[in-house]
Structures are given as structure tokens and as C-alpha cells.
Write a protein that holds these residues in place. Structure first.
Motif, PDB file in Angstrom:
ATOM      1  N   MET A 145     -53.415  14.409  -2.839  1.00  0.00           N
ATOM      2  CA  MET A 145     -52.645  13.234  -3.200  1.00  0.00           C
ATOM      3  C   MET A 145     -53.238  12.596  -4.453  1.00  0.00           C
ATOM      4  O   MET A 145     -54.450  12.478  -4.575  1.00  0.00           O
ATOM      5  N   GLY A 146     -52.389  12.174  -5.403  1.00  0.00           N
ATOM      6  CA  GLY A 146     -52.850  11.635  -6.668  1.00  0.00           C
ATOM      7  C   GLY A 146     -53.296  10.188  -6.574  1.00  0.00           C
ATOM      8  O   GLY A 146     -53.138   9.524  -5.562  1.00  0.00           O
ATOM      9  N   THR A 147     -53.866   9.752  -7.662  1.00  0.00           N
ATOM     10  CA  THR A 147     -54.315   8.378  -7.773  1.00  0.00           C
ATOM     11  C   THR A 147     -53.105   7.455  -7.823  1.00  0.00           C
ATOM     12  O   THR A 147     -52.102   7.769  -8.457  1.00  0.00           O
ATOM     13  N   ILE A 148     -53.235   6.317  -7.185  1.00  0.00           N
ATOM     14  CA  ILE A 148     -52.158   5.332  -7.232  1.00  0.00           C
ATOM     15  C   ILE A 148     -52.266   4.559  -8.543  1.00  0.00           C
ATOM     16  O   ILE A 148     -53.336   4.075  -8.901  1.00  0.00           O
ATOM     17  N   ILE A 149     -51.164   4.466  -9.258  1.00  0.00           N
ATOM     18  CA  ILE A 149     -51.118   3.721 -10.508  1.00  0.00           C
ATOM     19  C   ILE A 149     -50.626   2.315 -10.175  1.00  0.00           C
ATOM     20  O   ILE A 149     -49.517   2.157  -9.652  1.00  0.00           O
ATOM     21  N   PRO A 150     -51.423   1.285 -10.469  1.00  0.00           N
ATOM     22  CA  PRO A 150     -50.994  -0.081 -10.132  1.00  0.00           C
ATOM     23  C   PRO A 150     -49.825  -0.549 -10.989  1.00  0.00           C
ATOM     24  O   PRO A 150     -49.716  -0.181 -12.162  1.00  0.00           O
ATOM     25  N   TYR A 151     -48.956  -1.346 -10.370  1.00  0.00           N
ATOM     26  CA  TYR A 151     -47.830  -1.927 -11.102  1.00  0.00           C
ATOM     27  C   TYR A 151     -47.383  -3.197 -10.397  1.00  0.00           C
ATOM     28  O   TYR A 151     -47.671  -3.414  -9.224  1.00  0.00           O
ATOM     29  N   ASP A 152     -46.659  -4.017 -11.130  1.00  0.00           N
ATOM     30  CA  ASP A 152     -46.101  -5.250 -10.595  1.00  0.00           C
ATOM     31  C   ASP A 152     -44.753  -4.918  -9.947  1.00  0.00           C
ATOM     32  O   ASP A 152     -43.818  -4.533 -10.650  1.00  0.00           O
ATOM     33  N   PRO A 153     -44.642  -5.058  -8.612  1.00  0.00           N
ATOM     34  CA  PRO A 153     -43.381  -4.716  -7.927  1.00  0.00           C
ATOM     35  C   PRO A 153     -42.169  -5.493  -8.445  1.00  0.00           C
ATOM     36  O   PRO A 153     -41.041  -5.017  -8.344  1.00  0.00           O
ATOM     37  N   LYS A 154     -42.413  -6.648  -9.055  1.00  0.00           N
ATOM     38  CA  LYS A 154     -41.301  -7.438  -9.597  1.00  0.00           C
ATOM     39  C   LYS A 154     -40.612  -6.727 -10.763  1.00  0.00           C
ATOM     40  O   LYS A 154     -39.503  -7.087 -11.135  1.00  0.00           O
ATOM     41  N   LEU A 155     -41.265  -5.713 -11.315  1.00  0.00           N
ATOM     42  CA  LEU A 155     -40.694  -4.991 -12.451  1.00  0.00           C
ATOM     43  C   LEU A 155     -39.693  -3.912 -12.036  1.00  0.00           C
ATOM     44  O   LEU A 155     -38.998  -3.360 -12.871  1.00  0.00           O
ATOM     45  N   LYS A 156     -39.623  -3.604 -10.752  1.00  0.00           N
ATOM     46  CA  LYS A 156     -38.734  -2.523 -10.297  1.00  0.00           C
ATOM     47  C   LYS A 156     -37.273  -2.797 -10.648  1.00  0.00           C
ATOM     48  O   LYS A 156     -36.558  -1.899 -11.086  1.00  0.00           O
ATOM     49  N   GLN A 157     -36.833  -4.036 -10.475  1.00  0.00           N
ATOM     50  CA  GLN A 157     -35.444  -4.383 -10.782  1.00  0.00           C
ATOM     51  C   GLN A 157     -35.166  -4.244 -12.278  1.00  0.00           C
ATOM     52  O   GLN A 157     -34.148  -3.700 -12.686  1.00  0.00           O
ATOM     53  N   ARG A 158     -36.100  -4.711 -13.110  1.00  0.00           N
ATOM     54  CA  ARG A 158     -35.957  -4.596 -14.568  1.00  0.00           C
ATOM     55  C   ARG A 158     -35.953  -3.120 -14.986  1.00  0.00           C
ATOM     56  O   ARG A 158     -35.184  -2.708 -15.851  1.00  0.00           O
ATOM     57  N   ALA A 159     -36.811  -2.318 -14.370  1.00  0.00           N
ATOM     58  CA  ALA A 159     -36.863  -0.875 -14.677  1.00  0.00           C
ATOM     59  C   ALA A 159     -35.531  -0.214 -14.360  1.00  0.00           C
ATOM     60  O   ALA A 159     -35.033   0.614 -15.119  1.00  0.00           O
ATOM     61  N   SER A 160     -34.949  -0.587 -13.231  1.00  0.00           N
ATOM     62  CA  SER A 160     -33.643  -0.046 -12.847  1.00  0.00           C
ATOM     63  C   SER A 160     -32.583  -0.432 -13.882  1.00  0.00           C
ATOM     64  O   SER A 160     -31.758   0.391 -14.287  1.00  0.00           O
ATOM     65  N   TYR A 161     -32.612  -1.678 -14.321  1.00  0.00           N
ATOM     66  CA  TYR A 161     -31.687  -2.141 -15.351  1.00  0.00           C
ATOM     67  C   TYR A 161     -31.853  -1.299 -16.623  1.00  0.00           C
ATOM     68  O   TYR A 161     -30.868  -0.840 -17.213  1.00  0.00           O
ATOM     69  N   LEU A 162     -33.094  -1.101 -17.044  1.00  0.00           N
ATOM     70  CA  LEU A 162     -33.356  -0.338 -18.267  1.00  0.00           C
ATOM     71  C   LEU A 162     -32.898   1.117 -18.140  1.00  0.00           C
ATOM     72  O   LEU A 162     -32.420   1.700 -19.108  1.00  0.00           O
TER      73      LEU A 162
END
Length: 124
Positions: free
Chosen positions: A1-18
Motif C-alpha cells: 500500500m502506498g503512502t497517503i498524500i495529505p489533502y484538504d477534503p474541502k477541495l474535493k468539490q472544487r476538484a470535481s468542478y474543475l
């Protein structure tokens, strides 16, 4: 299993939009990366990493590919800080201009392919 890359979950909606509002250059490059077309590697697009959203990301290669368009024209300082923060996670960042992708996508693809073959000869 790979390393977990940290991210802000609030960005998921913006990523989907993009993902649903991609530029022409992003669509052109995505058509060449999706479906493991690049030497069998799996890329994601508009992927949240830390407090940013990167254009393309391959976890196995720890590679980010960014296409710099007009939105980056006056943000070089921000882009440098962003890139440094991402690179501090042992992720390589490749940057191409929107113009490069539109005018000579084959050179862009060759650059990515050559890097993969040189960096990870066991996978190519």
C-alpha cells in the motif's frame, strides 16, 4: 500500500468542478494520459494535494503534471511556493505551458515518457 498524500477534503468539490470545466489543453493531455496510456501508469486529474489542486497526478510515479495557462501569468511567486510544498512530499512537478500542449503535444508526451523511462526503468 502506498503512502497517503495529505489533502484538504474541502477541495474535493472544487476538484470535481474543475474536472467538468477543463481547458482545451487539459483535455488534450488527459486524452493521452487516461486509461493508463502513458506506459501503463494510472493518472488522476484535478487531484487535491495539501491545500492545492494539481492538474494531473500519478501516485505510483509520485509525479504531478501542471499546465500553466493565463491563470498562472501573475502568480509565479505563488506557483513557486506551491511547487516547493508539493516537492517536499517527494513528488516531482512537471510544468508545461498551455501553448506547448496545444502546439506540440508530442514533445510534451515525449518529455514525460523519457522522464519515466529514465527514473523508473524497471517499469517501462
Amino acid at each position: 500500500m502506498g503512502t497517503i498524500i495529505p489533502y484538504d477534503p474541502k477541495l474535493k468539490q472544487r476538484a470535481s468542478y474543475l474536472r467538468n470545466h477543463s481547458t482545451r489543453a487539459e483535455i488534450m493531455l488527459w486524452n493521452e494520459l487516461k486509461g493508463k496510456k502513458m506506459l501503463g501508469y494510472d493518472f488522476n486529474r484535478q487531484k487535491p494535494i495539501l491545500n492545492y489542486i494539481v492538474d494531473f497526478f500519478c501516485m505510483k510515479l509520485r509525479l504531478v503534471i501542471e499546465i500553466d495557462g493565463e491563470s498562472h501569468d501573475f502568480k509565479s511567486e505563488y506557483d513557486l511556493v506551491r511547487q516547493n510544498n508539493i516537492e517536499n512530499l517527494d513528488i516531482v512537478v512537471f510544468r508545461f505551458s498551455e501553448k506547448e500542449v496545444k502546439k506540440d503535444i508530442q514533445s510534451v508526451l515525449d518529455s514525460i515518457r523519457i522522464w519515466i523511462e529514465n527514473k523508473h526503468p524497471e517499469f517501462s
